[in-house]
Design a protein around this motif. Structure first.
Motif, mmCIF file in Angstrom:
data_model
loop_
_atom_site.group_PDB
_atom_site.id
_atom_site.type_symbol
_atom_site.label_atom_id
_atom_site.label_comp_id
_atom_site.label_asym_id
_atom_site.label_seq_id
_atom_site.Cartn_x
_atom_site.Cartn_y
_atom_site.Cartn_z
ATOM 1 N N ALA A 143 -0.632 -6.927 2.099
ATOM 2 C CA ALA A 143 -1.949 -6.977 1.480
ATOM 3 C C ALA A 143 -1.969 -6.304 0.109
ATOM 4 O O ALA A 143 -2.647 -6.760 -0.806
ATOM 5 C CB ALA A 143 -2.979 -6.327 2.402
ATOM 6 N N GLU A 144 -1.235 -5.214 -0.050
ATOM 7 C CA GLU A 144 -1.307 -4.437 -1.292
ATOM 8 C C GLU A 144 -0.237 -4.836 -2.312
ATOM 9 O O GLU A 144 -0.421 -4.691 -3.510
ATOM 10 C CB GLU A 144 -1.164 -2.934 -0.981
ATOM 11 C CG GLU A 144 -2.261 -2.379 -0.099
ATOM 12 C CD GLU A 144 -3.455 -1.892 -0.898
ATOM 13 O OE1 GLU A 144 -3.308 -0.988 -1.726
ATOM 14 O OE2 GLU A 144 -4.549 -2.461 -0.677
ATOM 15 N N GLY A 145 0.915 -5.258 -1.841
ATOM 16 C CA GLY A 145 1.992 -5.701 -2.732
ATOM 17 C C GLY A 145 2.379 -4.652 -3.771
ATOM 18 O O GLY A 145 2.517 -3.464 -3.462
ATOM 19 N N ALA A 146 2.487 -5.107 -5.033
ATOM 20 C CA ALA A 146 2.967 -4.245 -6.117
ATOM 21 C C ALA A 146 2.049 -3.054 -6.385
ATOM 22 O O ALA A 146 2.485 -2.035 -6.942
ATOM 23 C CB ALA A 146 3.125 -5.071 -7.385
ATOM 24 N N GLU A 147 0.802 -3.169 -5.934
ATOM 25 C CA GLU A 147 -0.148 -2.064 -6.109
ATOM 26 C C GLU A 147 0.393 -0.767 -5.491
ATOM 27 O O GLU A 147 0.134 0.325 -5.998
ATOM 28 C CB GLU A 147 -1.489 -2.474 -5.457
ATOM 29 C CG GLU A 147 -2.557 -1.419 -5.392
ATOM 30 C CD GLU A 147 -3.157 -1.065 -6.754
ATOM 31 O OE1 GLU A 147 -2.839 -1.747 -7.742
ATOM 32 O OE2 GLU A 147 -3.910 -0.072 -6.812
ATOM 33 N N ILE A 148 1.168 -0.900 -4.446
ATOM 34 C CA ILE A 148 1.700 0.291 -3.764
ATOM 35 C C ILE A 148 2.610 1.076 -4.702
ATOM 36 O O ILE A 148 2.492 2.298 -4.824
ATOM 37 C CB ILE A 148 2.464 -0.114 -2.475
ATOM 38 C CG1 ILE A 148 1.483 -0.746 -1.486
ATOM 39 C CG2 ILE A 148 3.183 1.091 -1.853
ATOM 40 C CD1 ILE A 148 2.078 -1.140 -0.150
ATOM 41 N N VAL A 149 3.484 0.380 -5.411
ATOM 42 C CA VAL A 149 4.411 1.062 -6.327
ATOM 43 C C VAL A 149 3.654 1.614 -7.536
ATOM 44 O O VAL A 149 3.986 2.671 -8.062
ATOM 45 C CB VAL A 149 5.535 0.100 -6.772
ATOM 46 C CG1 VAL A 149 6.516 0.803 -7.686
ATOM 47 C CG2 VAL A 149 6.255 -0.461 -5.547
ATOM 48 N N ARG A 150 2.601 0.897 -7.919
ATOM 49 C CA ARG A 150 1.807 1.384 -9.054
ATOM 50 C C ARG A 150 1.120 2.704 -8.676
ATOM 51 O O ARG A 150 1.151 3.673 -9.427
ATOM 52 C CB ARG A 150 0.755 0.329 -9.440
ATOM 53 C CG ARG A 150 0.279 0.431 -10.888
ATOM 54 C CD ARG A 150 -0.841 -0.552 -11.193
ATOM 55 N NE ARG A 150 -2.030 -0.377 -10.352
ATOM 56 C CZ ARG A 150 -2.893 0.631 -10.469
ATOM 57 N NH1 ARG A 150 -2.731 1.548 -11.388
ATOM 58 N NH2 ARG A 150 -3.917 0.719 -9.644
ATOM 59 N N PRO A 158 4.683 5.767 -7.288
ATOM 60 C CA PRO A 158 5.972 5.333 -7.850
ATOM 61 C C PRO A 158 7.184 5.806 -7.043
ATOM 62 O O PRO A 158 8.291 5.307 -7.273
ATOM 63 C CB PRO A 158 5.978 5.954 -9.254
ATOM 64 C CG PRO A 158 4.540 6.286 -9.539
ATOM 65 C CD PRO A 158 3.889 6.581 -8.223
ATOM 66 N N ALA A 159 6.981 6.721 -6.092
ATOM 67 C CA ALA A 159 8.119 7.146 -5.264
ATOM 68 C C ALA A 159 8.570 6.034 -4.312
ATOM 69 O O ALA A 159 9.641 6.121 -3.713
ATOM 70 C CB ALA A 159 7.746 8.394 -4.458
ATOM 71 N N VAL A 160 7.763 4.974 -4.182
ATOM 72 C CA VAL A 160 8.115 3.881 -3.261
ATOM 73 C C VAL A 160 9.160 2.964 -3.906
ATOM 74 O O VAL A 160 9.015 2.547 -5.054
ATOM 75 C CB VAL A 160 6.855 3.078 -2.865
ATOM 76 C CG1 VAL A 160 7.216 1.830 -2.075
ATOM 77 C CG2 VAL A 160 5.923 3.969 -2.034
ATOM 78 N N ASP A 161 10.229 2.679 -3.149
ATOM 79 C CA ASP A 161 11.328 1.860 -3.659
ATOM 80 C C ASP A 161 11.273 0.427 -3.162
ATOM 81 O O ASP A 161 11.952 -0.443 -3.697
ATOM 82 C CB ASP A 161 12.666 2.458 -3.183
ATOM 83 C CG ASP A 161 12.813 3.899 -3.613
ATOM 84 O OD1 ASP A 161 13.154 4.117 -4.783
ATOM 85 O OD2 ASP A 161 12.555 4.816 -2.788
ATOM 86 N N LEU A 162 10.525 0.210 -2.070
ATOM 87 C CA LEU A 162 10.605 -1.086 -1.422
ATOM 88 C C LEU A 162 9.251 -1.438 -0.807
ATOM 89 O O LEU A 162 8.639 -0.619 -0.119
ATOM 90 C CB LEU A 162 11.658 -0.988 -0.303
ATOM 91 C CG LEU A 162 11.779 -2.157 0.658
ATOM 92 C CD1 LEU A 162 12.507 -3.306 -0.002
ATOM 93 C CD2 LEU A 162 12.516 -1.730 1.916
ATOM 94 N N VAL A 163 8.783 -2.654 -1.058
ATOM 95 C CA VAL A 163 7.562 -3.156 -0.422
ATOM 96 C C VAL A 163 7.920 -4.523 0.139
ATOM 97 O O VAL A 163 8.307 -5.413 -0.607
ATOM 98 C CB VAL A 163 6.409 -3.297 -1.443
ATOM 99 C CG1 VAL A 163 5.175 -3.897 -0.784
ATOM 100 C CG2 VAL A 163 6.070 -1.943 -2.072
ATOM 101 N N VAL A 164 7.818 -4.678 1.465
ATOM 102 C CA VAL A 164 8.209 -5.971 2.028
ATOM 103 C C VAL A 164 7.254 -6.397 3.146
ATOM 104 O O VAL A 164 6.936 -5.631 4.052
ATOM 105 C CB VAL A 164 9.707 -5.995 2.444
ATOM 106 C CG1 VAL A 164 10.096 -4.785 3.230
ATOM 107 C CG2 VAL A 164 10.070 -7.247 3.204
ATOM 108 N N GLY A 165 6.764 -7.613 3.028
ATOM 109 C CA GLY A 165 5.802 -8.161 3.983
ATOM 110 C C GLY A 165 6.488 -8.654 5.246
ATOM 111 O O GLY A 165 7.704 -8.857 5.263
ATOM 112 N N PRO A 166 5.718 -8.853 6.315
ATOM 113 C CA PRO A 166 6.281 -9.166 7.640
ATOM 114 C C PRO A 166 7.115 -10.443 7.715
ATOM 115 O O PRO A 166 7.899 -10.600 8.644
ATOM 116 C CB PRO A 166 5.050 -9.315 8.532
ATOM 117 C CG PRO A 166 3.932 -8.695 7.801
ATOM 118 C CD PRO A 166 4.253 -8.739 6.352
#
Ligand code: 5AD
Ligand code: SF4
Length: 443
Positions: free
Chosen positions: A88-95, A98-106
């Motif tokens: 649901a959030e996608g790239a917004e999470i890294v924005r 910024p400590a997040v390295d990976l965002v992957v949907g189910p």
């Protein structure tokens, strides 16, 4: 040989996430990742998130804030967000973090190994719905654990994913995508493998599990046919499935509850509300009466069926009268167990645009509904006293010599059984009904 690295996965939400977390661990095993129980000292942390209710994203951002300092202790630490919040959030999470390295949907867990490569040069984000089925590409279950690795006696097996129903309150069609069923042969192969590893009970999972239509020899099989094929597997003793939608219920599945020996007498069938007006606003496409008629057919096939459900109170537009209709439906159905929630607006869903019922009103309704459901649950448990039920032992209890397992009706049962071990299926006479469990003696 890759050097071992440690992987910590925190799982939120539904059983499908529990299953997906296992599969992710398996996809990462060939990369040298071994699972640990704590985030401290891990080389990779994955938060496998759920977006279904209340402030899910905000909770994940707080958790990420707590985890971030671990990066100072281990500069190689990678942090990933998976599951429905990631979708649901996608790239917004890294924005935002910024400590997040990976965002992957189910739908993309099979791409984890490639995404690990991508992570070396910056955050990897994957929230597409790829054309291929993730299950075709995930390593076979238990790959990397050795051919004889044992499993707990009760396991989940995902057979269907996604939802085309678009209930007005629900994010699932957006985060999990359209309904997809796994082919019959793959499901049966995975089930046989589980049984070879000590599994005696399988719960088939799907957001709309009774919409299952898996490919088989040029045609498709519905859920009942799949269950009948599982019924033939030696060593498998029990079959369950969850979650179903009233509109997808087929006659052969109802019948199977009366005729299929391994299919357990338990049905989770969410109704959400007892008011036809609210059901319409929810886009449920069934009525209170059609739901009750369905329950009656089930009870005819299997009189001792334990009914479970999901309810939402305070849905936009719900009046006192609508809520009373929900209480009426609950009285008529008589649930053995149920989940009830206060409506919470999920961004992007149609209902999120509608005016809320005042929080205090919704709170009060939730309390009344839960009190009634609680009463029914206690009654159902108390009625088990004196009856004989099957119990599959899952682990040792806290008291010396005691074993704990689940009854046919999914009640937790404690039994003094010093000569038994997890995986034993025994007949038990229920002697005591306690707050959330039963006690019984071996026959
Ligand atoms: N608010 C409250 N409860 C919800 N559910 C799904 N979406 C919402 C929401 N926006 C509940 C439904 C569903 C269960 C898994 O979660 O009852 O059946
Ligand atoms: Fe959500 Fe409705 Fe689909 Fe269930 S049937 S997953 S509540 S949209």
């Amino acid at each position: 040989m890759t050097t071992p690295k440690s992987l910590f996965i925190k799982t939120y939400g539904c059983q499908m996430n529990v299953y997906d977390s296992e599969r992710m661990a398996e996809a990462l095993a060939p990369e040298g990742y071994v699972q640990t129980d704590t985030p401290e000292g891990a080389d990779m942390i994955l938060l496998n998130t759920c977006h279904i209710r209340e402030k899910a994203a905000e909770k994940i951002y707080s958790e990420l804030g707590r985890l971030k300092p671990l990066k100072a202790e281990n500069p190689d630490l990678k942090i990933g967000v998976t599951g429905c919040v990631a979708q649901a959030e996608g790239a917004e999470i890294v924005r935002r973090q910024p400590a997040v390295d990976l965002v992957v949907g189910p739908q993309s867990y099979h791409r984890l190994p490639q995404l690990m490569e991508q992570m070396k040069t910056g955050a990897a984000i994957e929230t597409e719905f790829p054309a291929e089925d993730k299950f075709d590409h995930l390593p076979s279950r238990d790959a990397g654990r050795g051919p004889k690795a044992r499993r707990a006696p009760a396991a989940f097996l995902t057979v269907q994913e996604g939802c085309d129903k678009f209930c007005a309150f629900c994010v699932v069609p957006y985060t999990r995508g359209a309904e997809v069923s796994r082919p019959v042969d793959r499901v049966l192969a995975e089930a046989r493998d589980l049984v070879n590893r000590g599994v005696r009970e399988i719960t088939l999972l799907g957001q709309n599990v009774n919409a299952y239509h898996g490919d088989k020899d040029g045609g498709t099989w519905g859920l009942a046919k799949l269950i009948w094929a599982l019924n033939e597997i030696d060593g498998l003793e029990r079959i369950r499935f969850t979650t179903s939608h009233p509109n997808d219920m087929e006659d052969d599945l109802i019948e199977a509850h009366g005729t299929c020996a391994k299919l357990m007498p338990y049905l989770h069938l969410p109704v959400q509300s007892g008011s036809d007006k609210i059901l319409k606003l929810m886009n449920r496409k069934h009525t209170a009466e059609s739901y009750i008629a369905l329950i009656e057919r089930f009870r005819k096939a299997r009189p001792d069926l334990l009914l479970s459900g999901d309810f939402i109170v305070g849905f936009p537009g719900e009046t006192d009268e609508d809520f009373e209709a929900t209480l009426d439906l609950v009285r008529r159905v008589n649930y053995g167990q149920a989940y009830s929630f206060k409506y919470s607006a999920r961004p992007g869903t149609p209902a999120a645009e509608r005016p809320d019922v005042p929080a205090q009103v919704a709170d009060e309704r939730l309390q009344r509904l839960q009190a009634l459901l609680r009463e029914q649950q206690v009654e159902c448990q108390d009625a088990m006293v004196g009856k004989t039920v099957g119990v599959l032992f899952e682990k040792a209890g806290r008291i010396e010599g005691q074993m704990v397992g689940k009854s046919d009706h999914l009640h937790a049962v404690h039994v003094y059984a010093p000569d038994h071990k997890p995986g034993d299926l025994v007949q038990v006479r229920i002697t005591i009904s306690r707050t959330n469990s039963l006690e019984g003696e071996l026959l």
